[in-house]
Design an enzyme around this catalytic site. Structure first.
Site, short mmCIF file in Angstrom:
data_model
loop_
_atom_site.label_atom_id
_atom_site.label_comp_id
_atom_site.label_asym_id
_atom_site.label_seq_id
_atom_site.Cartn_x
_atom_site.Cartn_y
_atom_site.Cartn_z
N HIS A 119 -0.78 -11.95 11.08
CA HIS A 119 -0.46 -10.54 10.84
C HIS A 119 -0.25 -9.88 12.20
CE1 HIS A 119 -0.35 -6.52 9.41
NE2 HIS A 119 -1.47 -6.19 10.03
N CYS A 154 -3.02 -4.62 4.53
CA CYS A 154 -1.93 -5.48 5.00
C CYS A 154 -2.02 -6.90 4.45
CB CYS A 154 -1.88 -5.51 6.52
SG CYS A 154 -1.54 -3.89 7.22
N GLU A 162 0.85 -1.20 0.00
CA GLU A 162 0.00 0.00 0.00
C GLU A 162 0.88 1.24 0.00
OE1 GLU A 162 -2.08 -0.80 3.84
OE2 GLU A 162 -1.26 1.15 4.39
#
Lengths: 346, 385
Positions: A235, A111, A79
């Site tokens: 994550h 993400c 991103e």
């Protein structure tokens, strides 16, 4: 999901820039009462998502021991593209010598973009369209000064080369499962410099719901239980979230720790899960099974079951490991950090 | 004036109810209240709400929610008096039934606060004070209460722990309240260690940002007796206002609207503080809980903290306060809060408060406060077997 032919990782590599800023240094400026991570990595003045991706991919190529020209696809998930319009994938492909006969594209899913690149590469190899596919997750994450995210928004890259399963396979993909909903927990609109987030809403209805559902869905589809996994990586936007997700699902902290790097390098966004996975591959033994679950705001999770193969032993020392990069660090103060991270707009 | 009673109650859970909309919440509460009363028709609907305009960009809640509870056509209106919106909604419903205009009405309240980010909510809450004279100066609600808190400690030489521990009792009570937002006990050390929101007010001394809705079916006492074995009569309903902002007041440590409205209520009910078995006070911040004890006549000015320190506000104390957790721990969905106070007290008076049931629960006094006491609504409820 399972591809029609079995796919594995034949090379992996990471890159973490050497500069660090400590949480306490950010707190010195903004006087926050809580410091979510010890320190985070930041790019230097000559680095960006493309240069980091190239470094990570070079490390992956060292382990894969293949000719870059044989790579038929490059997918980069990020991103923080240096160009809003112009593919980053082509710059990376050119630098690595992959061009001109290759698919190349940038992917965006907050993400989760890194594991989207990973998944797309599995699909291309698994469907026999290409033999080697390069998947990269990379970010130079930006957090608004004073915002909670400023403490964690870090920089890093991870690259994986996928190929049909063979004796060269470091680890093969047993299956994957994706879970997405329209959940607005974090976003950056066109023209905005910093993202917005919705505080605690980023937790239960966003991160935890998607991670847990994706992990459960994967296990159900593959007929696996928590006890079948040796390691787990999620994550990692901070330390607390992945620790809590592990507890919800029933994993032990020891299974999470080798891939839990947020405390040292921060949240590397699209690279976060993939760097964590690399940290586990750095120490895993053949036949170990790893659960990897990403999370991208917006929102969604990709879950993978990955089984380590014999080739790991001969390949892991061919390139720097995650901890080599974690240990290589140089601290900067808030002023230099503000310059390096473009927080002073000139 | 006819005698008025509560014939049914309905409520949602309180919390960060991200998957529920304002109308979902209200419909659930209102239909449950009608079920509880065993009625399917009401003639009027009063909805206490403060911030739907700024948080949901939705006004005209009367017609909206009347339609969504399946009663289009009835008289329906939103009632707004900042954090006293719920109490004021009941006051209006009380007047409507007492006057003989309506026989069966709903007094409800709803607030859906988690649709917006905290800074937006803070700014919306600040609408309860004077925009031009106070809010533009940078003051927030917690900031205004911090001034009162600091001055109280200074003037009466009171230690912070004797005020802050009010929140310990609230959490202890909320542990057994199924619909409460926070069902965890906290210690005084936890409170004093929590970050300052506005010095000296710590995070754990503040009521949370909450979503929730509550509703009451209000009718005449005679009808209520036919509908339920446990009618709760509203024996007093009064409201008063004060200068909106504390800088206009002679004494910032007294909420005059509480004094005036409670005096009126005691007169209506022909009771004194000693006749009250339990209190529901507006503890948006711990200091407001202490001031309420004084302004309602349960302690002399400057001595309310002693009731906290001596444990007299506990469920087995001299005057049990906020037995289901209060704003602090049960939760504070602003426009619904005044109605939730009635729910809490009604459960006690009906003998349905579960583990939190206090031994003598016949008469309850409720204080619903808007802003820093700019509006205060007082109700006194009494069990009628």
């Amino acid at each position: 999901m399972r591809p029609s032919r079995e796919v594995g990782i034949i090379g992996y590599g990471v890159y973490i820039p050497m500069y660090r800023i400590k949480g306490e240094e950010i707190s010195r400026i903004w006087k926050s009462s809580t410091i979510p991570v010890k320190e985070k990595s930041i790019v230097g003045p000559d680095e960006d998502s493309v240069t980091m991706a190239i470094e990570a991919a070079k490390n992956a190529l060292k382990r894969a021991k293949i000719d870059p020209r044989d790579i038929g696809s490059i997918r980069i998930g990020t991103e923080s593209k240096p160009y809003a319009v112009k593919p980053s994938a082509t710059i990376i492909a050119e630098a690595l010598g992959i061009t001109p006969v290759s698919l190349a594209a940038d992917l965006e899913f907050a993400c989760k973009a890194g594991t989207e690149a990973f998944e797309a590469s599995i699909a291309l190899v698994g469907s026999n369209m290409v033999n080697y596919a390069l998947a990269i997750g990379v970010d130079t994450a930006q957090g608004r000064p004073r915002d909670a995210l400023e403490y964690t928004a870090g920089c890093g890259a991870a690259a994986y080369i996928l190929a049909p399963k063979s004796y060269e396979t470091i680890a093969y993909i047993e299956g994957s499962y994706s879970y997405v909903t329209d959940t607005p927990d974090f976003w950056r609109r066109e023209g905005q410099f910093y993202p917005m987030h919705t505080g605690r809403f980023t937790g239960r209805p966003a991160y935890f719901k998607h991670i847990v559902e994706a992990a459960k869905g994967l296990m159900e589809n593959l007929g696996l239980k928590i006890s079948d996994f040796d390691y787990v990586v999620f994550h990692q936007p901070n330390i607390k979230f992945p620790m809590t997700a592990a507890r919800i699902l029933g994993f032990k902290v020891d299974q999470l720790k080798p891939g839990l790097l947020c405390g040292e390098i921060g949240n590397t966004y699209a690279a976060s899960t993939l760097i964590g996975l690399a940290g586990i591959l750095d120490i895993a033994k053949p036949s170990n099974r790893i659960l990897a679950v990403s999370f991208g705001s917006g929102a969604g999770s990709d879950a993978f079951s990955i089984v380590v193969q014999d080739a790991i032993e001969s390949k892991r020392d061919l390139a720097p490991k995650v901890l080599d990069y974690v240990k290589r660090r140089k601290y900067v103060d808030y002023a230099l950090y503000a310059v390096y991270r473009n927080k002073i707009r000139t | 004036m006819r005698r008025v009673a509560i014939a049914g109650i309905g409520y949602t859970k309180i919390g960060e109810l991200w998957e529920r909309s304002l109308r979902d919440l209200f419909v659930e509460a209102a239909l449950k209240a009608m079920d509880d009363a065993g009625v399917d028709k009401v003639e009027a609907l009063y909805v206490g709400n403060m911030m739907s305009g700024s948080l949901q960009e939705q006004e005209h809640l009367g017609a909206l929610l009347a339609s969504h509870i399946g009663r289009p056509g009835i008289m329906a209106t939103k009632v707004e008096a900042a954090c006293a919106s719920g109490g004021m909604s009941l006051h209006q419903a009380y007047l409507a039934v007492a006057s003989g205009l309506y026989d069966m009405v709903i007094a409800g309240g709803v607030e859906k606060m988690t649709d917006k980010l905290t800074p937006d909510v803070t700014l919306s809450l600040a609408m309860a004070d004077d925009r031009e004279y106070v809010v533009y100066s940078g003051a927030t609600f917690v900031g205004l209460n911090a001034l009162i808190y600091r001055y109280y400690m200074h003037k009466f030489d009171v230690k912070q722990e004797d005020i802050a521990s009010f929140a310990v009792y609230m959490h202890e009570n909320a542990c057994n309240t199924p619909y409460a937002q926070y069902r965890n006990p906290i210690k005084l050390e936890d409170i004093l260690r929590s970050p300052f929101i506005a010095d000296p007010i710590h995070l754990l001394e503040c009521a949370p940002i909450s979503d929730g809705a509550a509703a009451l079916v209000i009718t005449t006492l005679d009808r209520a007796k036919k509908l339920t074995d446990t009618p709760v009569e509203i024996i007093a309903s009064s409201a008063a206002t004060d200068y909106l902002s504390i800088h206009e007041r002679d004494d910032i440590l007294t909420l005059r609207a509480t004094v005036v409205a409670s005096k009126e209520a005691y007169g209506q009910a022909k009771l004194e503080p000693k006749d009250i078995d339990l209190l529901e006070v507006h503890d948006a911040f711990t200091i407001l809980g202490v001031l309420a004890l004084e302004d309602l006549g349960f302690a002399k000015k400057g001595e309310g903290y002693l009731l906290v320190r001596e444990g007299e506000i506990a469920r087995d104390g001299k005057i049990p306060v906020n037995t289901m957790g209060g704003l602090k721990a049960r939760g504070h969905p602003v426009g619904a809060t005044g109605i939730f106070q009635v729910i809490d007290a009604t459960l006690q008076l009906r003998g349905e408060a579960g583990k939190n049931q206090i031994s003598k629960a016949e008469t309850a006094l409720l204080q619903s406060t808007g802003g820093v006491g700019g509006t205060v609504v007082i109700h006194i409820l009494k069990r009628r077997d």
